[in-house]
Every structure is written in structure tokens, then in C-alpha cells.
Write a protein that holds these residues in place. Structure first.
Motif, PDB file in Angstrom:
ATOM      1  N   ASN A 129       0.882  -1.344   0.162  1.00 27.57           N
ATOM      2  CA  ASN A 129      -0.111  -0.084  -0.182  1.00 27.57           C
ATOM      3  C   ASN A 129       0.668   1.215  -0.019  1.00 27.57           C
ATOM      4  O   ASN A 129       1.515   1.426   0.916  1.00 27.57           O
ATOM      5  N   ALA A 131       0.322   4.527   0.831  1.00 30.37           N
ATOM      6  CA  ALA A 131       0.214   4.980   1.387  1.00 30.37           C
ATOM      7  C   ALA A 131       0.838   4.535   2.670  1.00 30.37           C
ATOM      8  O   ALA A 131       1.576   5.493   4.032  1.00 30.37           O
ATOM      9  N   CYS A 156       7.657   2.517  -2.818  1.00 33.56           N
ATOM     10  CA  CYS A 156       6.400   3.651  -3.358  1.00 33.56           C
ATOM     11  C   CYS A 156       6.437   3.927  -5.451  1.00 33.56           C
ATOM     12  O   CYS A 156       6.256   4.202  -5.922  1.00 33.56           O
ATOM     13  N   GLN A 164       0.606   2.644 -10.714  1.00 37.98           N
ATOM     14  CA  GLN A 164      -0.294   2.889  -8.984  1.00 37.98           C
ATOM     15  C   GLN A 164       0.002   4.555  -8.788  1.00 37.98           C
ATOM     16  O   GLN A 164       0.489   4.664 -10.315  1.00 37.98           O
ATOM     17  N   THR A 165      -0.932   5.362  -8.323  1.00 35.90           N
ATOM     18  CA  THR A 165      -0.317   6.717  -7.908  1.00 35.90           C
ATOM     19  C   THR A 165      -0.794   6.712  -6.870  1.00 35.90           C
ATOM     20  O   THR A 165      -0.892   6.258  -5.829  1.00 35.90           O
ATOM     21  N   LEU A 166      -0.486   8.385  -6.311  1.00 37.34           N
ATOM     22  CA  LEU A 166      -0.004   8.456  -5.113  1.00 37.34           C
ATOM     23  C   LEU A 166      -0.993   9.252  -4.561  1.00 37.34           C
ATOM     24  O   LEU A 166      -1.611   9.335  -5.023  1.00 37.34           O
ATOM     25  N   PRO A 167      -1.204   8.479  -3.613  1.00 35.67           N
ATOM     26  CA  PRO A 167      -2.504   9.339  -2.649  1.00 35.67           C
ATOM     27  C   PRO A 167      -2.095  10.789  -2.587  1.00 35.67           C
ATOM     28  O   PRO A 167      -1.114  10.930  -1.957  1.00 35.67           O
ATOM     29  N   GLU A 168      -3.768  11.680  -3.027  1.00 37.22           N
ATOM     30  CA  GLU A 168      -2.859  12.378  -2.668  1.00 37.22           C
ATOM     31  C   GLU A 168      -3.234  12.649  -1.170  1.00 37.22           C
ATOM     32  O   GLU A 168      -2.388  14.169  -0.541  1.00 37.22           O
ATOM     33  N   GLU A 169      -4.155  12.422  -0.195  1.00 37.55           N
ATOM     34  CA  GLU A 169      -4.377  13.113   0.674  1.00 37.55           C
ATOM     35  C   GLU A 169      -3.073  12.723   1.859  1.00 37.55           C
ATOM     36  O   GLU A 169      -2.354  13.790   2.164  1.00 37.55           O
ATOM     37  N   ALA A 170      -2.656  11.430   1.357  1.00 33.78           N
ATOM     38  CA  ALA A 170      -0.724  10.902   1.797  1.00 33.78           C
ATOM     39  C   ALA A 170       0.218  12.441   1.668  1.00 33.78           C
ATOM     40  O   ALA A 170       0.896  12.702   2.468  1.00 33.78           O
ATOM     41  N   ASP A 187       6.834  11.791  -8.072  1.00 41.43           N
ATOM     42  CA  ASP A 187       5.498  12.608  -8.707  1.00 41.43           C
ATOM     43  C   ASP A 187       5.299  13.153 -10.014  1.00 41.43           C
ATOM     44  O   ASP A 187       4.855  12.983 -10.749  1.00 41.43           O
TER      45      ASP A 187
END
Length: 211
Positions: A129, A131, A156, A164-170, A187
Motif C-alpha cells: 500500500n 500510503a 513507492c 499505481q498512483t500516489l495518494p493525494e491525501e498522504a 511525483d
């Protein structure tokens, strides 16, 4: 593809010392100063963003050829290492502000380089995961274990390269620090992959030494 066929791939310069030095020249010409107005600083700082993007695209070309079995694992790692050596070669001082920005560029690219290498080596867990990896990297930095922090950050990046994508919130909650800078490089990989897939279809005869 058999190993002997891989070795017959025509030589292609994914990135060159001349190309890097051209970017350094642009950075010098920018006259960048950190204390200027935000608008002026933003305009002049664009050169540093472009420096990062240019290196990222070169590395994406390497991994794209690796995925197509046009480069062996060893060849891809060797080329990525050559690009990293260029970026981390000694740079003559320009000005305090510009030197700081170039160092920031290189720090963000360090996370990206290790991510590309992990991806090529398959040294990551596809089921991990992102995040949770980001949190683990931040925690490792807080414990002054930068080697572990870099490893989590690189994982990551490998997952981003896998799709996969980087979680914006994290990403939004990242504390300022070296992990945040490394993740800037990750990023940049994500943005480059979303922006265009032209790196997957390039001409061997492209003249890309001049920027």
C-alpha cells in the motif's frame, strides 16, 4: 528476446553530460533568487522543474525499452547508473540560491533513481500500500534512519512505475523533510507517465542533445 539479440540494440544516448550542462547553463541564465516575488520566482524556477522532468523522461525511455525486452536488466541498470552519475557529477558554484535549487533537484531525483532501479530489479512488493509506505518512510526519517526511508520511498516509486498512483491525501499531509523531497521526484515520474506516453515510442535517430 535472447541475450545476444539484446546486445545488438543500436547505441542510443538516453542522456548526456552535454544535456545536463545545458540545463545548468539555463539555470545560471535564469538569475533565480529565492527572495523575489512569488510570481517572478515561479517563472524563473520553472527551469529547475524542467531539469527534473527531462531526466525523468530519459529514465522512462530506459524502463520502456526494458519492458519491451529491448534492454536486459543489466543494460538498463547500467544506463540508469550512467544518468545518475551525470546528475551527481560535481557542479561549479553559480550563486547561493541557484546552488540550493540544483541541490534540491538532485535530492528529488535521488528518490526517482532508486525507484527506477528497484523497478528494473523487481525489488518491490506489488501488493504493498503506497500510503502505508509513505508513512513508513516519514517515520523512518523521524528516527534518523534515512537508508530505510529512501528504501520505502523507492518502493513507492516502483509501484508508480507499475501503474499505481500516489495518494493525494498522504502527499498533502507530508511534513517538510528529505522524504518529501524524494517523493517530489516520484511525483514527477507519475506526472510524466500521465502527461504523455511518447517516451515509449522514440526514434533511434532522435537528436536530443540540445535543449
Amino acid at each position: 528476446m535472447p541475450e545476444h539479440e539484446m546486445n545488438q540494440v543500436p547505441p542510443y544516448e538516453f542522456y548526456t553530460q552535454k544535456r545536463w550542462e545545458n540545463w545548468l547553463g539555463r539555470a545560471k541564465e535564469s538569475g533565480f533568487q529565492i527572495k523575489e516575488s512569488e510570481e517572478e520566482a515561479g517563472k524563473e524556477s520553472a527551469v529547475f522543474v524542467n531539469m527534473v522532468d527531462d531526466v525523468i523522461l530519459a529514465c522512462l525511455k530506459v524502463t520502456a525499452r526494458f519492458e519491451k525486452e529491448m534492454l536486459s536488466k543489466e543494460q538498463a541498470l547500467e544506463i540508469l547508473g550512467e544518468v545518475r552519475d551525470i546528475v551527481f557529477s560535481e557542479v561549479d558554484p553559480i550563486s547561493e540560491d541557484i546552488d540550493l535549487m540544483i541541490e534540491s533537484v538532485r535530492t528529488s531525483l535521488m528518490g526517482a533513481f532508486i525507484a527506477f532501479e528497484n523497478y528494473v530489479m523487481g525489488d518491490y512488493d506489488e501488493g504493498a500500500n503506497i500510503a502505508e509506505l509513505i508513512k513508513a518512510a516519514v517515520d523512518a526519517e523521524a528516527s534518523d534512519n534515512l537508508d530505510l526511508a529512501l528504501d520505502f520511498t523507492a518502493q513507492c516509486g516502483a509501484l508508480v512505475l507499475k501503474g499505481q498512483t500516489l495518494p493525494e491525501e498522504a502527499m498533502a499531509e507530508l511534513p517538510y523533510g528529505i522524504v518529501a523531497e524524494w517523493l517530489d521526484g516520484i511525483d514527477s515520474i507519475s506526472a510524466a507517465m500521465v502527461g504523455s506516453d511518447s517516451y515509449k515510442e522514440f526514434d533511434e535517430d532522435d537528436e536530443e542533445d540540445v535543449v
